[in-house]
Design a protein around this motif. Structure first.
Motif, PDB file in Angstrom:
ATOM      1  N   ASP A  90       5.089  17.105 -17.530  1.00 22.33           N
ATOM      2  CA  ASP A  90       4.373  16.210 -18.440  1.00 22.33           C
ATOM      3  C   ASP A  90       3.698  15.093 -17.648  1.00 22.33           C
ATOM      4  OD1 ASP A  90       5.997  13.797 -18.201  1.00 22.33           O
ATOM      5  OD2 ASP A  90       7.496  14.762 -19.444  1.00 22.33           O
ATOM      6  N   PRO A  91       2.788  14.329 -18.263  1.00 19.73           N
ATOM      7  CA  PRO A  91       2.000  13.340 -17.529  1.00 19.73           C
ATOM      8  C   PRO A  91       2.834  12.281 -16.812  1.00 19.73           C
ATOM      9  CG  PRO A  91       1.019  13.755 -19.675  1.00 19.73           C
ATOM     10  CD  PRO A  91       2.340  14.461 -19.662  1.00 19.73           C
ATOM     11  N   VAL A  92       3.912  11.830 -17.436  1.00 23.34           N
ATOM     12  CA  VAL A  92       4.729  10.796 -16.804  1.00 23.34           C
ATOM     13  C   VAL A  92       5.387  11.334 -15.530  1.00 23.34           C
ATOM     14  CG1 VAL A  92       6.735   9.283 -17.071  1.00 23.34           C
ATOM     15  CG2 VAL A  92       5.099   9.543 -18.953  1.00 23.34           C
ATOM     16  N   GLN A  93       5.916  12.548 -15.593  1.00 24.30           N
ATOM     17  CA  GLN A  93       6.534  13.141 -14.409  1.00 24.30           C
ATOM     18  C   GLN A  93       5.519  13.317 -13.279  1.00 24.30           C
ATOM     19  OE1 GLN A  93       8.350  16.442 -16.881  1.00 24.30           O
ATOM     20  NE2 GLN A  93       9.978  16.193 -15.381  1.00 24.30           N
ATOM     21  N   ARG A  94       4.326  13.737 -13.617  1.00 23.03           N
ATOM     22  CA  ARG A  94       3.281  13.896 -12.604  1.00 23.03           C
ATOM     23  C   ARG A  94       2.920  12.551 -11.979  1.00 23.03           C
ATOM     24  NH1 ARG A  94      -1.140  16.600 -16.120  1.00 23.03           N
ATOM     25  NH2 ARG A  94      -2.424  16.356 -14.251  1.00 23.03           N
ATOM     26  N   TRP A  95       2.794  11.541 -12.811  1.00 16.88           N
ATOM     27  CA  TRP A  95       2.483  10.187 -12.336  1.00 16.88           C
ATOM     28  C   TRP A  95       3.574   9.689 -11.389  1.00 16.88           C
ATOM     29  CZ3 TRP A  95      -1.375   6.445 -13.578  1.00 16.88           C
ATOM     30  CH2 TRP A  95      -1.072   5.133 -13.216  1.00 16.88           C
ATOM     31  N   VAL A  96       4.817   9.829 -11.800  1.00 17.22           N
ATOM     32  CA  VAL A  96       5.936   9.357 -10.980  1.00 17.22           C
ATOM     33  C   VAL A  96       5.986  10.120  -9.657  1.00 17.22           C
ATOM     34  CG1 VAL A  96       8.462   9.198 -10.828  1.00 17.22           C
ATOM     35  CG2 VAL A  96       7.283   8.508 -12.934  1.00 17.22           C
ATOM     36  N   ALA A  97       5.717  11.418  -9.682  1.00 17.67           N
ATOM     37  CA  ALA A  97       5.735  12.217  -8.453  1.00 17.67           C
ATOM     38  C   ALA A  97       4.707  11.708  -7.455  1.00 17.67           C
ATOM     39  CB  ALA A  97       5.481  13.687  -8.770  1.00 17.67           C
ATOM     40  N   VAL A  98       3.516  11.385  -7.926  1.00 18.17           N
ATOM     41  CA  VAL A  98       2.476  10.852  -7.041  1.00 18.17           C
ATOM     42  C   VAL A  98       2.907   9.498  -6.478  1.00 18.17           C
ATOM     43  CG1 VAL A  98       0.107   9.971  -6.946  1.00 18.17           C
ATOM     44  CG2 VAL A  98       0.594  12.120  -8.134  1.00 18.17           C
ATOM     45  N   CYS A  99       3.428   8.643  -7.327  1.00 17.07           N
ATOM     46  CA  CYS A  99       3.844   7.314  -6.878  1.00 17.07           C
ATOM     47  C   CYS A  99       4.978   7.399  -5.852  1.00 17.07           C
ATOM     48  CB  CYS A  99       4.274   6.463  -8.070  1.00 17.07           C
ATOM     49  SG  CYS A  99       2.938   6.049  -9.211  1.00 17.07           S
ATOM     50  N   GLU A 100       5.929   8.282  -6.092  1.00 15.81           N
ATOM     51  CA  GLU A 100       7.036   8.430  -5.142  1.00 15.81           C
ATOM     52  C   GLU A 100       6.541   9.005  -3.819  1.00 15.81           C
ATOM     53  OE1 GLU A 100       9.917  10.673  -7.447  1.00 15.81           O
ATOM     54  OE2 GLU A 100      11.039   8.820  -7.818  1.00 15.81           O
ATOM     55  N   ALA A 101       5.526   9.847  -3.863  1.00 14.61           N
ATOM     56  CA  ALA A 101       4.949  10.368  -2.620  1.00 14.61           C
ATOM     57  C   ALA A 101       4.286   9.247  -1.828  1.00 14.61           C
ATOM     58  CB  ALA A 101       3.935  11.467  -2.928  1.00 14.61           C
ATOM     59  N   VAL A 102       3.627   8.329  -2.512  1.00 14.92           N
ATOM     60  CA  VAL A 102       3.016   7.174  -1.844  1.00 14.92           C
ATOM     61  C   VAL A 102       4.097   6.352  -1.148  1.00 14.92           C
ATOM     62  CG1 VAL A 102       1.823   4.986  -2.231  1.00 14.92           C
ATOM     63  CG2 VAL A 102       1.013   7.063  -3.368  1.00 14.92           C
ATOM     64  N   ARG A 103       5.166   6.075  -1.869  1.00 15.71           N
ATOM     65  CA  ARG A 103       6.263   5.295  -1.279  1.00 15.71           C
ATOM     66  C   ARG A 103       6.877   6.021  -0.081  1.00 15.71           C
ATOM     67  NH1 ARG A 103      12.002   5.381  -2.478  1.00 15.71           N
ATOM     68  NH2 ARG A 103      12.974   3.385  -1.879  1.00 15.71           N
ATOM     69  N   GLY A 104       7.121   7.324  -0.224  1.00 15.77           N
ATOM     70  CA  GLY A 104       7.717   8.083   0.872  1.00 15.77           C
ATOM     71  C   GLY A 104       6.833   8.104   2.101  1.00 15.77           C
ATOM     72  N   TRP A 105       5.525   8.271   1.892  1.00 17.68           N
ATOM     73  CA  TRP A 105       4.608   8.276   3.029  1.00 17.68           C
ATOM     74  C   TRP A 105       4.610   6.909   3.718  1.00 17.68           C
ATOM     75  CZ3 TRP A 105       0.367   5.528   4.615  1.00 17.68           C
ATOM     76  CH2 TRP A 105      -0.359   6.081   5.684  1.00 17.68           C
ATOM     77  N   ALA A 106       4.583   5.859   2.931  1.00 18.13           N
ATOM     78  CA  ALA A 106       4.563   4.513   3.507  1.00 18.13           C
ATOM     79  C   ALA A 106       5.808   4.250   4.352  1.00 18.13           C
ATOM     80  CB  ALA A 106       4.450   3.467   2.401  1.00 18.13           C
ATOM     81  N   GLN A 107       6.950   4.704   3.874  1.00 17.22           N
ATOM     82  CA  GLN A 107       8.180   4.493   4.631  1.00 17.22           C
ATOM     83  C   GLN A 107       8.184   5.295   5.930  1.00 17.22           C
ATOM     84  OE1 GLN A 107      11.051   5.514   1.586  1.00 17.22           O
ATOM     85  NE2 GLN A 107      11.398   3.359   1.093  1.00 17.22           N
ATOM     86  N   ALA A 108       7.553   6.472   5.908  1.00 21.47           N
ATOM     87  CA  ALA A 108       7.497   7.311   7.109  1.00 21.47           C
ATOM     88  C   ALA A 108       6.412   6.871   8.079  1.00 21.47           C
ATOM     89  CB  ALA A 108       7.265   8.770   6.710  1.00 21.47           C
ATOM     90  N   HIS A 109       5.406   6.129   7.579  1.00 25.36           N
ATOM     91  CA  HIS A 109       4.271   5.712   8.414  1.00 25.36           C
ATOM     92  C   HIS A 109       3.977   4.224   8.181  1.00 25.36           C
ATOM     93  CE1 HIS A 109       3.767  10.047   7.561  1.00 25.36           C
ATOM     94  NE2 HIS A 109       3.358  10.124   8.811  1.00 25.36           N
ATOM     95  N   PRO A 110       4.932   3.349   8.483  1.00 25.49           N
ATOM     96  CA  PRO A 110       4.747   1.938   8.128  1.00 25.49           C
ATOM     97  C   PRO A 110       3.559   1.266   8.810  1.00 25.49           C
ATOM     98  CG  PRO A 110       6.634   2.219   9.597  1.00 25.49           C
ATOM     99  CD  PRO A 110       6.224   3.589   9.153  1.00 25.49           C
ATOM    100  N   HIS A 111       3.281   1.624  10.054  1.00 22.65           N
ATOM    101  CA  HIS A 111       2.186   0.966  10.765  1.00 22.65           C
ATOM    102  C   HIS A 111       0.832   1.451  10.265  1.00 22.65           C
ATOM    103  CE1 HIS A 111       5.222  -0.728  13.315  1.00 22.65           C
ATOM    104  NE2 HIS A 111       5.670   0.477  13.604  1.00 22.65           N
ATOM    105  N   GLU A 112       0.752   2.716   9.909  1.00 21.69           N
ATOM    106  CA  GLU A 112      -0.490   3.222   9.332  1.00 21.69           C
ATOM    107  C   GLU A 112      -0.694   2.667   7.920  1.00 21.69           C
ATOM    108  OE1 GLU A 112      -1.199   7.593  10.394  1.00 21.69           O
ATOM    109  OE2 GLU A 112       0.844   7.197  11.111  1.00 21.69           O
ATOM    110  N   TYR A 113       0.409   2.513   7.172  1.00 19.67           N
ATOM    111  CA  TYR A 113       0.298   1.895   5.861  1.00 19.67           C
ATOM    112  C   TYR A 113      -0.209   0.460   6.010  1.00 19.67           C
ATOM    113  CZ  TYR A 113       1.415   0.059   1.262  1.00 19.67           C
ATOM    114  OH  TYR A 113       1.312  -0.548   0.024  1.00 19.67           O
ATOM    115  N   ALA A 114       0.332  -0.257   6.980  1.00 19.66           N
ATOM    116  CA  ALA A 114      -0.099  -1.639   7.205  1.00 19.66           C
ATOM    117  C   ALA A 114      -1.573  -1.692   7.580  1.00 19.66           C
ATOM    118  CB  ALA A 114       0.756  -2.284   8.295  1.00 19.66           C
ATOM    119  N   LEU A 115      -2.056  -0.681   8.289  1.00 19.94           N
ATOM    120  CA  LEU A 115      -3.463  -0.647   8.670  1.00 19.94           C
ATOM    121  C   LEU A 115      -4.360  -0.559   7.449  1.00 19.94           C
ATOM    122  CD1 LEU A 115      -5.680  -0.379  10.862  1.00 19.94           C
ATOM    123  CD2 LEU A 115      -5.285   2.094  10.802  1.00 19.94           C
TER     124      LEU A 115
END
Length: 233
Positions: A90-115
């Motif tokens: 459903d739309p909420v699950q899809r939205w949350v999945a995208v948001c959690e992917a953003v958070r996970g990527w940022a944690q794995a690539h903090p310096h690139e996120y900061a850039l």
């Protein structure tokens, strides 16, 4: 060696050198920050003369732009893969999945996120060439809201009278098929999503939020509800 083979070898060598330059630049970003990125320092660490490196990246800004596009594309790929994995949800699950992917990527690539989402680099202005890569996550979120609207399950947020003209303008600029109220809410949710990620990554949640994952999931679920998405039973 044939002419085609020679050209192929040169092309492969250029790709390899370009990758090495960017990798060293990322190492320097982690150690010194984007403001101190130096083509001369990158060349020195790679054992190259500066004039040779300039054939790949004519200026520091060109190298920064390449790193920024790579970072946005890496983030976009992570978010798109997460969304594809729950495409039938459903739309909420899809939205949350995208948001959690953003958070996970940022944690794995903090310096690139900061850039891309941290302090602007003095003297640098990102060119138009960065826009397609930078838009990938936003387009995913817009697509989720668009699907809900087309399925007639979107509860369009209300607008104050003073915000209507700006919401209409924003809708016309980048989501003309969505109600202006949904577009205004999307822009606010976009800012809040990266505010949540940045606060966690840069330490503003220290001694404040301890259970970060459930807190984040709750917060982005509320953001989904704020743009009019509802769980479909």
């Amino acid at each position: 060696m044939s002419s085609n083979a020679a050209q192929g070898a040169r092309a492969r060598a250029r790709i390899e050198v370009t990758a090495a330059i960017k990798e060293e630049a990322r190492r320097q970003l982690a150690a010194e920050g984007a403001a101190k990125l130096s083509l001369r320092a990158v060349a020195r660490e790679l054992g190259m003369v500066s004039s040779a490196l300039y054939r790949y990246f004519p200026s520091r800004d060109d190298l920064l732009t390449a790193l920024i596009i790579d970072a946005y594309d890496s983030l976009g790929e992570r978010a798109e893969a997460a969304h594809a994995a729950v495409a039938g949800a459903d739309p909420v699950q899809r939205w949350v999945a995208v948001c959690e992917a953003v958070r996970g990527w940022a944690q794995a690539h903090p310096h690139e996120y900061a850039l891309i989402y941290g302090t602007p680099v003095p003297g640098y202005s990102a060119p138009q060439a960065t826009v397609p890569a930078a838009s990938r996550v936003g387009l995913l979120l817009i697509g989720i809201v668009r699907d809900a609207h087309r399925s007639q399950v979107l509860e369009v947020p209300l607008l104050t009278d003073e915000l209507v003209p700006e919401a209409v303008r924003m809708a016309g600029d980048f989501a003309h098929d969505l109600p202006p109220g949904a577009v205004a809410a999307l822009v606010a949710a976009w800012a809040q999503l990266f505010g949540l990620v940045s606060f966690e990554l840069f330490g503003q949640f220290n001694r404040m939020v301890e259970e970060r994952e459930p807190f984040f999931r709750h917060a982005v679920t509320r953001l989904a509800q704020g743009v009019g998405l509802r769980q479909v039973c």
